[in-house]
Enzyme design. Structure first.
Site, PDB file in Angstrom:
ATOM      1  N   HIS A  99       0.836  -1.220   0.000  1.00 11.81           N
ATOM      2  CA  HIS A  99       0.000   0.000   0.000  1.00 11.81           C
ATOM      3  C   HIS A  99       0.865   1.263   0.000  1.00 11.81           C
ATOM      4  O   HIS A  99       0.423   2.309   0.441  1.00 11.81           O
ATOM      5  CB  HIS A  99      -0.941   0.044   1.213  1.00 11.81           C
ATOM      6  CG  HIS A  99      -1.623  -1.250   1.514  1.00 11.81           C
ATOM      7  ND1 HIS A  99      -2.881  -1.554   1.040  1.00 11.81           N
ATOM      8  CD2 HIS A  99      -1.216  -2.345   2.219  1.00 11.81           C
ATOM      9  CE1 HIS A  99      -3.231  -2.769   1.451  1.00 11.81           C
ATOM     10  NE2 HIS A  99      -2.224  -3.276   2.161  1.00 11.81           N
ATOM     11  N   SER A 113      15.734  21.444 -16.241  1.00 16.37           N
ATOM     12  CA  SER A 113      14.592  22.306 -16.526  1.00 16.37           C
ATOM     13  C   SER A 113      15.101  23.616 -17.120  1.00 16.37           C
ATOM     14  O   SER A 113      16.166  24.091 -16.748  1.00 16.37           O
ATOM     15  CB  SER A 113      13.826  22.591 -15.233  1.00 16.37           C
ATOM     16  OG  SER A 113      13.142  23.825 -15.321  1.00 16.37           O
ATOM     17  N   LYS A 156      16.792  21.539 -11.077  1.00 19.41           N
ATOM     18  CA  LYS A 156      16.077  20.329 -11.471  1.00 19.41           C
ATOM     19  C   LYS A 156      16.934  19.271 -12.139  1.00 19.41           C
ATOM     20  O   LYS A 156      17.844  19.573 -12.899  1.00 19.41           O
ATOM     21  CB  LYS A 156      14.940  20.695 -12.424  1.00 19.41           C
ATOM     22  CG  LYS A 156      13.802  21.405 -11.735  1.00 19.41           C
ATOM     23  CD  LYS A 156      12.982  20.451 -10.920  1.00 19.41           C
ATOM     24  CE  LYS A 156      11.588  20.363 -11.524  1.00 19.41           C
ATOM     25  NZ  LYS A 156      10.790  19.356 -10.848  1.00 19.41           N
ATOM     26  N   ASN A 199      15.505  15.792 -13.800  1.00 22.49           N
ATOM     27  CA  ASN A 199      14.240  15.079 -13.964  1.00 22.49           C
ATOM     28  C   ASN A 199      14.427  13.654 -14.490  1.00 22.49           C
ATOM     29  O   ASN A 199      15.242  13.422 -15.379  1.00 22.49           O
ATOM     30  CB  ASN A 199      13.327  15.854 -14.917  1.00 22.49           C
ATOM     31  CG  ASN A 199      12.937  17.213 -14.354  1.00 22.49           C
ATOM     32  OD1 ASN A 199      12.757  17.352 -13.150  1.00 22.49           O
ATOM     33  ND2 ASN A 199      12.829  18.204 -15.222  1.00 22.49           N
ATOM     34  N   GLU A 210       9.875   8.417 -16.646  1.00 28.92           N
ATOM     35  CA  GLU A 210       8.533   8.952 -16.884  1.00 28.92           C
ATOM     36  C   GLU A 210       8.033   8.589 -18.277  1.00 28.92           C
ATOM     37  O   GLU A 210       6.869   8.220 -18.461  1.00 28.92           O
ATOM     38  CB  GLU A 210       8.545  10.470 -16.733  1.00 28.92           C
ATOM     39  CG  GLU A 210       8.773  10.932 -15.314  1.00 28.92           C
ATOM     40  CD  GLU A 210       9.006  12.422 -15.268  1.00 28.92           C
ATOM     41  OE1 GLU A 210       8.041  13.161 -15.026  1.00 28.92           O
ATOM     42  OE2 GLU A 210      10.154  12.860 -15.505  1.00 28.92           O
ATOM     43  N   GLN A 235      -4.694  -4.628 -43.099  1.00 33.05           N
ATOM     44  CA  GLN A 235      -3.587  -3.730 -43.405  1.00 33.05           C
ATOM     45  C   GLN A 235      -3.266  -2.855 -42.187  1.00 33.05           C
ATOM     46  O   GLN A 235      -2.156  -2.329 -42.064  1.00 33.05           O
ATOM     47  CB  GLN A 235      -3.946  -2.867 -44.622  1.00 33.05           C
ATOM     48  CG  GLN A 235      -2.832  -1.985 -45.103  1.00 33.05           C
ATOM     49  CD  GLN A 235      -3.094  -1.450 -46.501  1.00 33.05           C
ATOM     50  OE1 GLN A 235      -3.006  -2.177 -47.481  1.00 33.05           O
ATOM     51  NE2 GLN A 235      -3.455  -0.184 -46.597  1.00 33.05           N
TER      52      GLN A 235
HETATM   53  N1  ARG Z   1      -1.166  -4.139 -48.273  1.00 31.17           N
HETATM   54  C1  ARG Z   1      -2.001  -5.257 -48.019  1.00 31.17           C
HETATM   55  C2  ARG Z   1      -2.034  -5.536 -46.521  1.00 31.17           C
HETATM   56  O1  ARG Z   1      -1.202  -5.061 -45.858  1.00 31.17           O
HETATM   57  C3  ARG Z   1      -1.504  -6.463 -48.747  1.00 31.17           C
HETATM   58  C4  ARG Z   1      -2.556  -7.493 -49.039  1.00 31.17           C
HETATM   59  C5  ARG Z   1      -3.526  -6.975 -50.018  1.00 31.17           C
HETATM   60  N2  ARG Z   1      -4.471  -7.965 -50.375  1.00 31.17           N
HETATM   61  C6  ARG Z   1      -5.602  -7.666 -50.987  1.00 31.17           C
HETATM   62  N3  ARG Z   1      -6.421  -8.626 -51.240  1.00 31.17           N
HETATM   63  N4  ARG Z   1      -5.917  -6.424 -51.284  1.00 31.17           N
HETATM   64  O2  ARG Z   1      -2.897  -6.218 -46.009  1.00 31.17           O
END
Ligand code: ARG
Length: 465
Positions: free
Chosen positions: A163, A284, A290, A292, A297, A329
């Protein structure tokens, strides 16, 4: 130079410029270029050995890929955002270099299994890097624990807290070894994840496999995987390997955030336990006095972004139907961000901890405050046959007496002790020193110097393996 889309066959109108920019991932997935080229090399070699391509075609493509790799290494590869991603940038450049035969590279392959492969290779590498960094930091924890043992120096005793109230004295070495244990589990989480992700998705095709007589075992072996994945839908439609990396990273940075918080606190004027090195602190611009603890942090603060990275990808994956979705993606940036963040913090801590100076007198004085050895007095009574609950009550009253008369336990008089309990007298006071308290905690895993020394030896052996 051609800017025609590799998938442009059925399209008549050009892509809207904003869509093109929105769709493109090359700005960040160019980090997969080495993995992409390695994957293509393995793929085309396999296409040759399975007679899907002729030897001359395979040779031409391999030669071209080597040229592309050379351009990447020299930093002269012509990245083009209109080519969307790393995969189509590499393939388009290959065609520029070796002509139409480049188009045969993508036989029996889809960008879906290609990206799943590239990313797995990258995440495997990232796991290995984190493991190496953790190994080093664990070594530092053990060295620091060793350096502050009572055998080498007077030893550093400090208050242990629950605590954030003074609880019982502990060795600083014991504190270091606590973080060693956490980091050891962190390291093994990366190792476990690495083992599970060690399967090659290459050859899954777009989602259903391929009619070509490919050899997925060959490519898996060539790329250093233990085996190929078993299900084509899962191969292109799963990102839990990346989630595991983010989860291991999150837990690890949670631990680093805790040590950060302790260092921020312990380096404050009020605590004064530790002096952080000039090399890892900042000043600082207005307050000349100071110094830091910025590294700690920032490490504490950056835990927030890594947790965010994990939650971001969990949220991307949930609700996506099988198999590949463009949503995926969005898997890369959180992983790159978490890896970069964690890697630098692991390095900074391994560099900084050996440069910290622990102020043994201050920590020892602090360890003695707050009646930190009251449990030892209760244990003393209990050893005389007094039930522990009764002993607790008796010592509680003595603590109250000390609080109201502004004294420490060792300042109690013989008369006061005898009045408190017939089995108490001045001899009992031997157990209430900080040194005696630490030395008494000899249970397995306890803070007594010999136990901590054993823990350090065991850790050293572990690190040597
Ligand atoms: N740039 C795409 C990704 O990172 C690659 C795969 C794309 N595939 C597709 N069917 N459009 O996922």
């Amino acid at each position: 130079m051609t800017n025609k889309k590799p998938w442009g066959g059925r399209f008549e109108a050009p892509t809207d410029k904003l869509v093109e920019a929105f769709n493109a991932s090359v700005d960040f997935d160019k980090r997969l270029v080495l993995e992409d080229i390695a994957g293509s090399r393995a793929h085309v070699t396999m296409l040759g050995s399975t007679n899907i391509l002729e030897a001359s075609e395979t040779a031409a493509i391999l030669e071209g890929l080597a040229q592309v790799l050379g351009e990447v290494e020299l930093g002269v590869f012509p990245w083009r955002v209109e080519l969307e991603d790393v995969h189509m940038n590499v393939e388009t450049r290959l065609r520029e270099l070796i002509g139409p035969v480049a188009g045969k590279l993508h036989t029996a392959r889809s960008r879906n299994d290609q990206v799943a492969l590239d990313f797995r290779l990258w995440v495997k590498g990232a796991c290995q890097r984190m493991i190496a960094k953790l190994e080093r930091l664990r070594g530092v924890m053990v060295s620091e624990a060793e350096r502050h043992l009572p055998t080498n120096t007077a030893g550093v005793v400090m208050p242990g807290y629950t605590h954030l109230q003074v609880a019982q004295p502990i060795l600083l070495s014991h504190w270091f070894m606590a973080y060693f244990e956490m980091l050891s589990r962190d390291q093994s989480r990366f190792a476990d994840a690495l083992e599970r992700m060690d399967e090659s998705p290459l050859g899954a095709g777009a989602l259903a496999g391929t009619p070509w007589p490919i050899d997925r075992f060959q490519t898996a072996r060539a790329l250093g995987f233990a085996a190929p994945t078993r299900n084509s839908l899962d191969s292109v439609g799963s990102r839990d390997f990346a989630l595991e990396f983010l989860s291991a990273s999150s837990i690890c940075i949670a631990h680093l955030s805790r040590i950060s918080e302790e260092l921020v606190l312990y380096s404050s004027f009020e605590f004064g336990f530790v002096t952080l090195p000039d090399s890892h602190t900042t000043g600082s611009s207005i307050m000349p006095q100071k110094k830091n603890p910025d590294v700690s942090e920032l490490a504490r603060g950056k835990a927030g972004r890594v947790f965010g990275d994990l939650v971001a990808l969990l949220t991307v994956v949930k609700g996506t139907p099988l198999a590949y979705n463009k949503d995926f993606q969005e898997d890369k940036e959180p992983v790159f961000d978490a890896a970069d963040t964690l890697e630098v913090i692991l390095t900074l801590y391994a560099d900084m901890l050996p440069l910290c100076h622990w102020n043994a007198e201050t920590t020892k004085a602090a360890a003695a405050r707050g009646y930190s050895t009251a449990t030892d007095l209760a244990d003393y009574l209990a050893r005389q046959g007094v039930p522990f609950r009764e002993a607790h009550e008796v010592v509680g009253k003595l603590v109250g007496l000390c609080v109201s008369s502004k004294r420490q336990l060792w300042e109690l008089t013989n008369a006061e002790l005898e009045t408190a309990h017939e089995k108490l007298d001045a001899r009992a006071l031997e157990v209430v020193t900080v040194t005696a308290s630490v030395a008494a905690r000899t249970s397995y895993g306890g803070t007594a110097p010999e136990r901590v020394r054993e823990a350090i030896e065991a850790a050293r052996k572990q690190l040597e393996r």
